[in-house]
Each structure stands twice: as C-alpha cells, then as structure tokens.
Design a protein around this motif. Structure first.
Motif, PDB file in Angstrom:
ATOM      1  N   GLN A   1      -7.803   0.358  -0.737  1.00 28.87           N
ATOM      2  CA  GLN A   1      -7.981  -0.871   0.029  1.00 28.87           C
ATOM      3  C   GLN A   1      -9.220  -0.781   0.924  1.00 28.87           C
ATOM      4  O   GLN A   1      -9.927  -1.756   1.105  1.00 28.87           O
ATOM      5  CB  GLN A   1      -6.734  -1.130   0.882  1.00 28.87           C
TER       6      GLN A   1
ATOM      7  N   THR B   1       0.831  -1.200   0.000  1.00 29.31           N
ATOM      8  CA  THR B   1       0.000   0.000   0.000  1.00 29.31           C
ATOM      9  C   THR B   1       0.869   1.255   0.000  1.00 29.31           C
ATOM     10  O   THR B   1       0.592   2.227  -0.705  1.00 29.31           O
ATOM     11  CB  THR B   1      -0.938  -0.012   1.214  1.00 29.31           C
TER      12      THR B   1
ATOM     13  N   ASP C   1      -5.518  -1.450  -5.042  1.00 29.48           N
ATOM     14  CA  ASP C   1      -5.042  -2.009  -3.785  1.00 29.48           C
ATOM     15  C   ASP C   1      -6.000  -3.097  -3.312  1.00 29.48           C
ATOM     16  O   ASP C   1      -7.039  -2.807  -2.740  1.00 29.48           O
ATOM     17  CB  ASP C   1      -4.925  -0.896  -2.750  1.00 29.48           C
ATOM     18  N   GLU C   2      -5.669  -4.310  -3.564  1.00 29.69           N
ATOM     19  CA  GLU C   2      -6.493  -5.467  -3.205  1.00 29.69           C
ATOM     20  C   GLU C   2      -7.962  -5.240  -3.531  1.00 29.69           C
ATOM     21  O   GLU C   2      -8.818  -5.316  -2.659  1.00 29.69           O
ATOM     22  CB  GLU C   2      -6.325  -5.784  -1.708  1.00 29.69           C
TER      23      GLU C   2
HETATM   24 MG   LIG Z   1      -2.269  -2.620   2.084  1.00 29.20          MG
END
Ligand SMILES: [Mg+2]
Ligand SMILES: Nc1ncnc2c1ncn2[C@@H]1O[C@H](COP(=O)(O)OP(=O)(O)OP(=O)(O)O)[C@@H](O)[C@H]1O
Lengths: 366, 546
Positions: free
Chosen positions: A83, A44, A159-160
């Motif tokens: 995220q 991140t 991010d994910e």
């Molecule tokens: Mg992260």
C-alpha cells in the motif's frame, strides 16, 4: 479444492484491537479475488498475514493444501504490491523491477527481456534508468506493481495498487492487470475500497467490515443480492424506505406482509435503478407490482442516465432513469408515479441480515 | 518474536559495556558523594553544598549562564533559520557554512578569541582606547553569555531550519486561505510545527552550556559555575576535596537530567510527520526588509565564526616568545612541529580509536534498539540517554575515581581517555542509527522478503546501503567531538597522554596565545576535513551534524 484457504483467521493487535475476527476465505487457482471494505476494516492485515508478515492470533492459512504457518515469508513465493509502495530508493526503476528475479536465478538475458516487458505494461519504459526517489506516488505504485508481477509468483497480493492514479490511468491499468492476470493465471487477491473497481475486475468479491467477512460472492451476487445491510449500503446506492402506512400497503401489494410481520424490526430498501417510472414501465409480466407517487425535488441529467430525487411517503428517494434521452425531462414540483416489484425490495432484520422473501431475487424484471 | 542468538549477544554485550563504563563509574560517584573524608557515610557534602555561599552562587551562576546562553542561542538560531529558509539570501550557503564553523570549533577557542579581541589587553579594546572610548572587558558573566549564545546558536539554527523547510507549504497556504494574517499564520501553524525542533535545539544548547567548563574557566575571572567548582575541588593542589567534587558532579547530572525530562514531558505529544509534497519556497524580500535580513544573518554568522577567523589570523602572527609582534610568520606552527608533535599524534590516535569503537558498537546497538523492540531494548535505549546528560567533567572525575584502583586500573593510560570519549559519544551513534533504521519503512525490507530474499539478505541489500552514508557521516561527527573534547581529558590526562585541547587550554593559561592559536587552527582543519567528508556522504545535510 481451493488453492488458498484462510480458516478462522483472527488477529489481535495489543489487548483489544481485533483487526481480523474469524475470517475464512478460499481462493481458487487463477481466480481474481477482491477484498472490499472501508478503511480500517482489516484488508491490509489479512494480506500481510497471508504474506507472512503478521502472525495470526489464531486460525491458519494454506496454499495448495500445505500449511503456510511454518514457511518463512521469503520462501512463500507470494508477490506483494504494498500500500505504501515500498519502492527501493537506491535502485533504479529497472533494478527495482529486476530485484525479485535475481534470487530466482533468472538468467541475465531473460531479465533483460522480462523487465522491459513488465515496465511496458505499466507504462514506465521511459523511466527505466531513473531513481525512483523523486517520482510521483502513482509512478512508484506502478513500479511496485511491475516488480511484483514480473516474478510470476504462485499468489499475487495487491494492496490498493491503483489508489494514487488518475481515473483514466486507473481504468487502463486495472484492465491491464486483469489481462495479465488472466494470461498468466496467477491467483490474485486484490484490495480496494473502490466498489466500482471491485465490481469491474473481480471474479469474486469479499466484502469486509470491522475485521469480519460480510459476504463473499461474484460481483453480481454482491450487488444484486446483498446478504447484509452493510453490503447493500457499501456497494452501490440504496434507498432506505421509512416505515409508514404506505409501506405496509406496498408490502401488502407485493405479498410481503407476513414476512415483514415475522421478522422483528425489519427494514426495507430498494436500489434506485430497480425503481421504474410508471410512464416508462412495460406491461407487468406476471409477478406482483406495487406503485407509489412522489413529487420531484431535483432532476439531474448525467447523459447515460438521469437521477430523479423524489419526495415520497417513504422519505426522500432517488430513482435512476436509464436512457433519459428517450424519456421526458421532469420539472421540480411535478408529481410522478413509480413502480417496483417484489424482487426489487431488500428486507433486512434488526441485525442487518437479509430477510429471505421466499423467491429468487433476480428473477424477472418489470 | 524470538531474538536470534546474535542479537542476544549484542544485547548482553551492550549491557555489560554500560555496566562497566557507565553504571559503575556513576554509581561510585554517587556513593562517594555520600562518604566523608574518613570513609563514613554522611550527608555532609550536600549540607555543605547548601550552606556554602560560594557553591550556592556557583549553582545560581550555572543556571544564569545556562538560561541566558539558551535565550541567546534561541534568538540567534531562530532568526538565522527563519531568514535562511524563508527568504532569498545572497550567499546563503556561505552563511550556513559560518554556522557550521561555529559548531565544530572547540568551545574554549571561542573564549580565547574574545579575550584576544576584548580582553584586558585586547586588540579591539586597545584600538578603541586610542579614541578615548573605554570599553568594559569581556570577562565575567556577560562574556560567558555572549560566547555561549554564539557558540550554541547553530544547534537551534540547524534543527529549526530543518523543521522549517519540512513544513508542508500546503498547511500554510491552507491557513492563508482561511484568512489568517501572516503573523497569525506563523504563530498558529508554523510555530507549533517547529516547536519540537526548537526545543530540541534549545535543550542541546542548555545542556552544553551547563556542562561547559572551558569558557567560564577562561572568561569567568571569579565568576564560578558548578563545572569549574568541580574541577577546582578535584584538582587543586591546596584545599582539594574530591568527595565534594563528586557531590557537585551528582548535582550537575541531576540538573541536566531534569531539563531533559522537562523538555520531553512538554513535547510528549508533539511529533509531526510531514509529507513533503509541497515544499516551502523562499520569498525575495525588497528594500529595507531585504537589507535587514541580510544584515542579521551575516552579523550572526560572522560573529559566530569570529573565534575561528581570529585563531587562524593569530596563528600566523609573528611572535617573540609568547608576545605577538607585528607582521606574519609561521613560528607558531614551527613550535608545534618541533615541540608538540606527540600532542597532535595523541589526539589523532585517541579520536580515531574511539570513533572506530563507536561506529562498530553504536551501529550494532542502534540496529538492536530499532529492530527488536522489547522492554529490554527500550530500557537500553533509555540507559543510553545517561551519557547525554553527563558533563565531561563528571565523566572525568568518575573514571579517575573508579579506574584508579580495583580490578581495572587505567589511570594515566590512553585507554581511559579513549573510553571516556567513547561512552559520551556512543548514544549519538545509537540514536542516529536507530532513527535512520526506523525511517526506512519496514515494508521496504518486507518487499525484498516477498521477492524471495531471506531477512538477512533483505537487510544487507536494502537497509545497509540506505544507512551506510549516515553511519559514515555519523563517524565523522563523532570524530569532531572526540578531537575537540576538553573537559574529561583535562581530568584524565597525564604528561604522555596530553591532547590538543588540553594543551591549548594550558597554553592560554600560560599566555602563549600564538601557539594556542596555531593548535586551534590545526583542530579546525581536522574538524573541517571531517565535515567535508560527512557532507560528501550525506549530501549537504547540515542537520546531520547534531
Ligand atoms: Mg490497508
Ligand atoms: N501494527 C498494528 N498495530 C495496531 N493496530 C493495527 C496495526 N495494524 C493495523 N492495526 C489496526 O487494525 C485495523 C485494520 O487495519 P488495516 O490496516 O488492516 O486496515 P485496512 O482495511 O487495510 O485499511 P485501509 O483501507 O485504510 O488501508 C485498524 O483498526 C488498524 O488501526
């Protein structure tokens, strides 16, 4: 020349937390580049630095040859999927997705066309009018995804973005993301800690650990030719071979004794699918082959493949048998013999770096 | 990060404001407490304080009513919160409205109503006497404690019920799965999770109880506390001793500050952020348990709202002069319209002006504190805690001491009252704004920025719409506090700047209970309207009332 380059990025939080240490990556235009690593390894932080939300302690970032350092985040034209979703609670799903089109002066009729398309691709058409406040994590995540992709940025950071979805939807959407990305040709940096996802979707993968880069390479290189013990362990499963006389013997048979002796404290490991039951092996095609035996502890049938847990001189070892239907079921206590070739063995030195064994590792199969 | 010019200005302005309106007055009080009548430095005031049996008693009394009131508020508030969040209670909205009524009613009308019911000539007492039952009067320590408990339990109720309904049910279910009995579960899981709220509510109750002036003054009958002593020493025509009053003020402030620090120290680690995936559900109780739960919440709610109900009823009773007659009439309201219009007007203009100041300045400072975290803003945030521990009576004494002479003479003006309200309520607005801002995940604005909005546009388009309802609601709450404020205005008022609470206080002392009741009802209606507006903007969010 690479499209995005990050050079020697270091990020220090407070006095002593190194979130990034001397990270250098380069992403080609149109490339799907994945950051893979365990929680807390700095994925991140790297994304946020590229987006401009963190100032690097040292190092620099450039896109298309121009330094990003002095460009404020809102002028970078970098789409980001956060995220924690960061969906605007006071705007409807439609307005959330349309939000980024307004500062780009996209005419209203085009907004009316592009937003539904984007919603369609993340399967949210039905929710367009609703407020996102009470929506599930997965739904919010998809809003974030649509919102970042609809603006066609010069670089897309995710991010994910699929972490909160069920397995089926995750696979569906990751293909969707990949297709859209290919079609539009946006260079994309994708963060995940799911190795299978990373292997499936990426052009190249960057494996990170504790703020530094372990290895950058294509999925095949990362999986088939891990350069560090960390990568070998983190991506896929690996059998660590306990040091014992039998190991010396095997190394000898494979002509690796000298390599082993010259590296101090070398350790050797092998992927479960690189081990072959002797009874199933094709006649050796040149190359050195070693054989060892083990007793079956457990036999797990998984349909496509079966996992055979063996007790051997090297400790407990797993062998993956492809197409188990064609093979025999193995009972507990049975003794089986297993073959491996030179290329199957990965050696790592005391620091965890790969030992070169002198031959191209992916050449030839048993 | 470099501060942009605008925020630097806000920072400088905030410090200037605090300097003039807080540090100078407080400093003057502090210095005055070390100076004797002829202007020589001395410790005599503090020595006198320790030696004087009367003041020692006031100190002990303050602690006694403070802690007894705190205990009562904790018990009542917790019972109410637990029953209303965990059980299905018929009319639960009505009950929590009763709690809100208790919260927004001015403290001294509590005292007043209990006098009407249980005072020497109280309605209820007279009624019981006809049956030969001789009930003790409400005056003295027990009366004060009862009033405090009923007045301050809403703090505990609102904070704890907020926390209770935020306890993720999965946690309790997990505990249940691990084999804990309901009682163990409550003590080991639920209690620690609501402890921060419980202690925060308790702290509010304790600090208000220590600072309260109206209740002990009206109900005390010889039972003195520090706040009443300070007032008497300051304003008595005979035997006044301003420097002693400042000494008591200093001690009052230190006392409140001490409790704030104690609470903070013990809770420094207990901050829980629940994610509300699995909301608690309300159980339907059966049989006597159900009855008991209903009885408990209705009894607490009605008792707490009694002052409100009483003052409305009594405002409508027929009077002749100050004496109540049988039957109903609007005489008391007529007297207000014809004689006390300026008092009502004063209250409205003073409150409105201070609220406007509070909203503008408080929001700016709140944004500054939340967004630009530097040592300087942290210090500012800390300094803003000071008004929170300053009893109104202390602010009053401090302002009249400082703004009487010197470069800024404000005595007798409306401005001095407006500023005194402003500085006392400012911290709340700063707090609510900054905590509202902190609750908006920074990634929210970042998302807007990454989509191409400048930081300022991102703030205006994303953050502002999210906090405006909170700001408006906060303004309404400041208005409620402002319009009900008694103790500092009592020190600061002159004939032309008299406010409703001051007038009510004087009317009660004069025994004109009808007019007092009518004025109280007007206050209540204004406060009720403000609550209504606040709820319109926030949804029915009772916790926001604190
Ligand atoms: Mg992260
Ligand atoms: N603002 C911050 N202040 C201090 N430390 C931070 C901050 N942000 C991240 N860190 C630390 O930096 C390290 C890397 O964090 P980062 O968020 O980049 O991890 P991540 O790889 O994204 O992990 P995850 O997969 O859990 O999201 C962690 O040790 C984290 O605690």
């Amino acid at each position: 020349m690479a499209y995005l380059t990050v050079r020697n990025a270091t990020k220090l939080f407070g006095e002593s937390v190194y979130a990034l240490r001397d990270v250098s990556i380069s992403v080609e235009s149109g490339e799907f580049f994945t950051l893979l690593g365990p929680s807390g390894c700095g994925k991140t932080t790297l994304l946020r630095s590229i987006a401009g939300f963190h100032d690097l302690t040292s190092g620099d970032i450039s896109v298309n040859g121009s330094d990003l350092g002095r460009i404020p985040p809102h002028k970078r034209d970098i789409g980001m999927v956060f995220q924690d979703y960061a969906v605007f609670p006071h705007l409807s799903v439609f307005d959330n997705v349309a939000f980024g089109l307004k500062p780009r002066k996209v005419p209203a009729h085009e907004i009316k066309k592009r937003v539904p398309e984007a919603l369609e691709s993340v399967h949210l058409t039905a929710l367009a009018k609703r407020l996102p406040a009470a929506m599930s994590g997965g739904q919010q995540q998809r809003i974030g995804l649509a919102r970042a992709m609809v603006i066609n940025p010069q670089l897309l950071l995710m991010d994910e973005p699929l972490s909160n979805l069920d397995a089926k939807l995750r696979i569906e959407l990751r293909e969707e993301i990949r297709d859209i990305q290919r079609k539009v040709g946006i260079a994309t940096i994708y963060v995940t800690h799911d190795q299978e996802e990373a292997l499936a979707i990426s052009d190249r993968i960057c494996v990170m650990s504790e703020g530094h880069v372990e290895q950058i390479g294509t999925p095949e290189e990362i999986y088939g030719d891990p350069q560090t013990r960390f990568v070998a362990n983190f991506v896929g499963t690996i059998n660590q071979l306990k040091r014992c006389p039998k190991l010396e013997e095997v190394l000898g048979m494979l002509g690796l004794s000298e390599v082993d002796a010259s590296a101090k404290n070398a350790s050797w490991s092998v992927r479960p699918e690189a081990l072959v039951l002797s009874e199933l092996a094709q006649p050796a095609s040149g190359g050195a082959v070693a054989e060892f035996s083990g007793t079956v502890q457990k036999y797990t049938y998984l349909g496509r493949e079966a996992h055979l847990f063996l007790n051997t001189a090297f400790g407990e070892i797993v062998v993956h048998v492809a197409n188990p239907a064609r093979a025999r079921k193995h009972d507990q206590g049975e003794t089986v013999s297993v073959r491996l070739n030179r290329q199957a063995l990965f050696g790592f030195d005391a620091d965890g770096a790969r030992i070169t064994t002198g031959k191209a590792p992916r050449e030839g199969t048993i | 990060m470099r501060l942009p010019g605008f925020w630097t200005l806000v920072l400088v302005f905030a410090w200037t404001l605090l300097f003039i309106l807080l540090f100078v007055p407080l400093g003057t009080v502090l210095i005055a407490s070390f100076i004797d009548k002829v202007g020589e430095p001395t410790l005599n005031n503090y020595i006198t304080f320790i030696e004087s049996a009367r003041l020692r008693r006031a100190f002990v009394n303050t602690l006694v009513v403070g802690f007894a009131g705190l205990g009562g508020a904790l018990v009542l508030g917790t019972i109410m919160a637990f029953c209303l969040t965990r059980f299905q209670i018929a009319g639960s909205r009505f009950v929590s409205m009763l709690a809100i009524l208790a919260l927004v009613s001015p403290p001294f009308i509590g005292a007043y109503s209990w006098i009407v019911l249980f005072g020497a000539g109280g309605v209820f007492r007279t009624f019981l006497r006809e049956f030969g039952i001789n009930m003790p009067t409400i005056y003295g320590v027990s009366g004060i404690v009862i009033v405090f408990s009923l007045k301050f339990y809403p703090f505990v109720y609102l904070l704890v019920s907020g926390a209770l309904s935020n306890v993720n049910r999965s946690l309790e279910e997990a505990a249940e799965g691990l084999g804990l009995t309901p009682w163990q579960r409550t003590m080991k899981i639920t209690f620690p999770l609501v402890l921060p709220a419980l202690s925060a509510g308790g702290l509010l109750a304790l600090i208000q109880a220590i600072a309260d002036f109206g209740t002990p003054r009206l109900l005390g009958r010889g039972f003195n506390v520090l706040a009443t002593e300070a007032f008497t020493l300051y304003s008595a025509e005979v035997g006044s001793n301003p420097s002693m009053a400042t000494t008591i003020s200093v001690i009052l402030v230190l006392l409140s500050m001490f409790f704030v620090l104690v609470q903070r120290f013990f809770l420094r680690r207990n901050v829980y952020h629940g994610n509300l995936i699995n909301k608690p559900i309300k159980i339907r109780l059966k049989g006597w348990k159900n009855l008991a739960a209903h009885l408990a919440v209705y009894a607490i709610g009605l008792a707490g709202a009694t002052p409100v109900i009483i003052s409305i009823i009594f405002s409508l009773r027929r009077t002749s002069g100050p004496v109540f007659q049988s039957g109903f009439a609007l005489q008391s309201y007529e007297r207000i319209i014809f004689g006390l219009g300026d008092v009502v007007r004063n209250s409205l203009t003073f409150s409105a002006s201070s609220v406007i100041l509070i909203v503008i300045i408080g929001t700016l400072i709140g944004a500054l504190v939340a967004r630009k975290t530097t040592l300087n803003t942290s210090l500012l945030d800390g300094a803003l805690m000071i008004p929170f521990v300053m009893p109104g009576i202390v602010i009053g004494i401090a302002y009249i001491t400082v703004f009487n002479t010197g470069p800024l003479v404000l005595t007798g003006t409306a401005l001095i009252i407006i500023l005194s309200i402003f500085i006392r309520r400012l911290p709340y607005t700063v707090r609510t704004t900054s905590s509202a801002l902190r609750q908006i995940a920074p990634s929210m604005e970042e998302a807007a920025i990454s989509l191409g909005y400048s930081p300022f546009q991102a703030f205006a388009k994303i953050t502002v719409p999210l906090i405006v309802p909170g700001i408006i609601a906060g303004a309404m709450l400041s208005f409620i506090t402002a319009i009900n404020e008694l103790s500092s205005s009592l020190v600061l008022y002159v004939g032309s700047t008299m406010t409703i609470p001051v007038r009510i206080y004087l009317l009660i002392l004069d025994g004109d209970l009808g007019t007092a009741a009518a004025l109280s009802s007007i206050l209540l209606i204004l406060s009720g309207a403000a609550v209504y507006i606040a709820f319109r903007f926030l949804g029915r969010n009772e916790q926001a009332l604190l």
